[in-house]
Write a protein that holds these residues in place. Sequence first.
Motif, short mmCIF file in Angstrom:
data_model
loop_
_atom_site.label_atom_id
_atom_site.label_comp_id
_atom_site.label_asym_id
_atom_site.label_seq_id
_atom_site.Cartn_x
_atom_site.Cartn_y
_atom_site.Cartn_z
N TYR A 163 36.49 31.67 54.72
CA TYR A 163 37.75 32.38 54.46
C TYR A 163 38.77 32.11 55.58
O TYR A 163 39.96 32.00 55.35
N MET A 164 38.27 31.98 56.78
CA MET A 164 39.16 31.83 57.93
C MET A 164 39.62 30.39 58.17
O MET A 164 40.62 30.17 58.85
N LYS A 165 38.90 29.45 57.63
CA LYS A 165 39.18 28.04 57.92
C LYS A 165 40.66 27.67 57.78
O LYS A 165 41.21 26.99 58.64
N PRO A 166 41.35 28.07 56.70
CA PRO A 166 42.75 27.64 56.55
C PRO A 166 43.67 28.15 57.66
O PRO A 166 44.76 27.62 57.84
N PHE A 167 43.23 29.14 58.39
CA PHE A 167 44.10 29.72 59.42
C PHE A 167 44.07 28.93 60.74
O PHE A 167 44.79 29.26 61.66
N TYR A 168 43.22 27.95 60.80
CA TYR A 168 43.10 27.18 62.05
C TYR A 168 43.31 25.70 61.73
O TYR A 168 42.68 25.17 60.80
N MET A 178 51.31 33.53 55.68
CA MET A 178 52.33 32.78 56.43
C MET A 178 52.78 33.53 57.67
O MET A 178 53.09 32.93 58.71
N GLN A 179 52.83 34.85 57.57
CA GLN A 179 53.18 35.64 58.75
C GLN A 179 52.18 35.39 59.87
O GLN A 179 52.53 35.25 61.03
N ILE A 180 50.90 35.37 59.47
CA ILE A 180 49.86 35.18 60.49
C ILE A 180 49.90 33.75 61.04
O ILE A 180 49.84 33.53 62.25
N GLY A 234 52.35 31.82 61.19
CA GLY A 234 53.59 31.58 61.94
C GLY A 234 54.43 30.55 61.20
O GLY A 234 53.91 29.68 60.47
N ALA A 235 55.75 30.63 61.43
CA ALA A 235 56.69 29.78 60.69
C ALA A 235 56.44 28.31 60.97
O ALA A 235 56.45 27.47 60.06
N GLU A 236 56.18 28.02 62.20
CA GLU A 236 56.07 26.60 62.58
C GLU A 236 54.91 25.92 61.87
O GLU A 236 55.06 24.87 61.24
N ARG A 237 53.74 26.57 61.96
CA ARG A 237 52.55 25.97 61.36
C ARG A 237 52.70 25.92 59.83
O ARG A 237 52.36 24.92 59.20
#
Length: 555
Positions: free
Chosen positions: A437-442, A536-538, A540-543
Amino acid sequence: MDYKYLSELLFPDVTMTEEELEAKYPPRQLPDGAKVTRFAPSPTGFVHFGGLFPTLVGERLAHQSGGVFYLRIEDTDARREVEGAAGALVKTLSHYGINFDEGATADGERGDYGPYKQSKRADIYHVYAKRLVAEGRAYPVFSTDEELSELLTADKKAELKSVNWEEDGQARREAMLARRNFTIEDVERELSAGHKFALFAIAEGDGTRKRRVNDLVRGDLELPENDEDVVLLKSDGIPTYHFAHVVDDHLMRTTHVVRGEEWLPSLPKHLQLFSYMGWKAPKYIHISQIMRQDADGSKKKLSKRDMGANLDDYSRLGYCPRAVIEYVMTLLNSNYEEWRAQNPDRDYTEFPFNVKKMSSSGCLFDMKKLDDVAKNVVSRMTADEVYAQFRVWAESYAPEFAPLLGNADYARAIISIGRGGKKPRKDYGTWVELYNYMKPFYDGTFATEDEYPDTVDRSDIKKALSMFLETYDKNDDAGTWFEKIKAICAPLGYCADMKEYRTAPDAYRGSVADVSMMIRVAVTGRLNSPDLYTVMQILGAERSTARVRDMINRL
Ligand code: GLU
């Protein structure tokens, strides 16, 4: 025969008396109704999921009644013993929150009723063995170890089919009577030749008659009386399970024996021994084997090789201990789930565990159900708890990912998505699932795992993503953010209103759901994700925008 003399011949080294032992291990001073239970594993080095059942029943019965739960290591079969197994077992059970008040712990023994390792209790068993010989209830059989082992195997086989052993019954009976037939001179001769003996108890039952026995879960049962001489001591002086059970559970003042159902056929033997000793037998609860159901519907014992049988599997897959225990509780007491629904935040130890609510037929192991329970349990945990447990898991099982968790606020923000409130999200029940579940966040673990469906026009996607980038503002609130996505729809020929779209899907190239999906796949790499705005908030805009740009370039 002079049995007293025989007992002196066989056990010249016994110095303790029964009175001394009774004084050393007095009845326990406990409140009325307090139960004394134990877990008594053989240290074979494998902790089976099924082992949690008797253990948890014993633990609950003792601790909810203000009693004592202790651990006794049944290491009388040295051939099966695995070095360090007992320590590992204590550790595993403690991982599941099952702790012992007394017994053989990792750092030595605790409690006044020890030794808690059967191999250290030989001189205690011999006191009682000697008494049974002196009373003419037990006799020696001199044989080599091989002969004895053959004898024991034959006994074991007969025990397994004890209800129906007519075919070779007569021969066996004759062999048994022949074993009883000896003189004092025979014994003296064997002993002076240095031969070893096993000790058998004379059976007084009549196998054609039934005796009523009670099991707290199964109720009254009719089992054949015991007419088989039971081996009490093997030729090395170490007791069999039968004898050790009776002596230990008496001296350790066990009130309730919770054990596997494979011991049920031996119950008449045990009750006979208790009565020979003049002791009150404990109450018994025999726990059925855990079964698994195959695709064709047939049921089989959950065997060592089955997924879910080895408790180590649960750690590897990242089931949190509380989830596993919660699942076992649902299998143990039929009203547990109802209680849980009414008391979502209480600890399972507050549930009034009741033996009467246990099922006497085998529980069915159901991985799907376990997963459901796990998802519920994890959804009720705080983000801090999840983070802490996940991090520990990752260090062992996802070492390349573990360092990324060093940014605790970031990880906690992901874990907090949909947490709390009346209807928390239930995306994951295990740490393996959370990892996924967390993979996409990194960035290190992000990948486009799902392709866009073939039905969606590639140039539509490109256009939608570009338009999204043009208006995207990281400071938008969720409402504004979504309005902007809706605004992309019309110029592309997509419908911004789902209701309207459903009434005339052919009038459009697609809907706002499709446009959201286009952004979702670009940002998360997946067709499904938690609320995209929050993601997207988590991130961040740049990523987030970098991923969208990257997708445009790849299309
Ligand atoms: N050592 C026995 C076993 O592992 C224990 C049975 C009992 O709890 O009495 O099966």
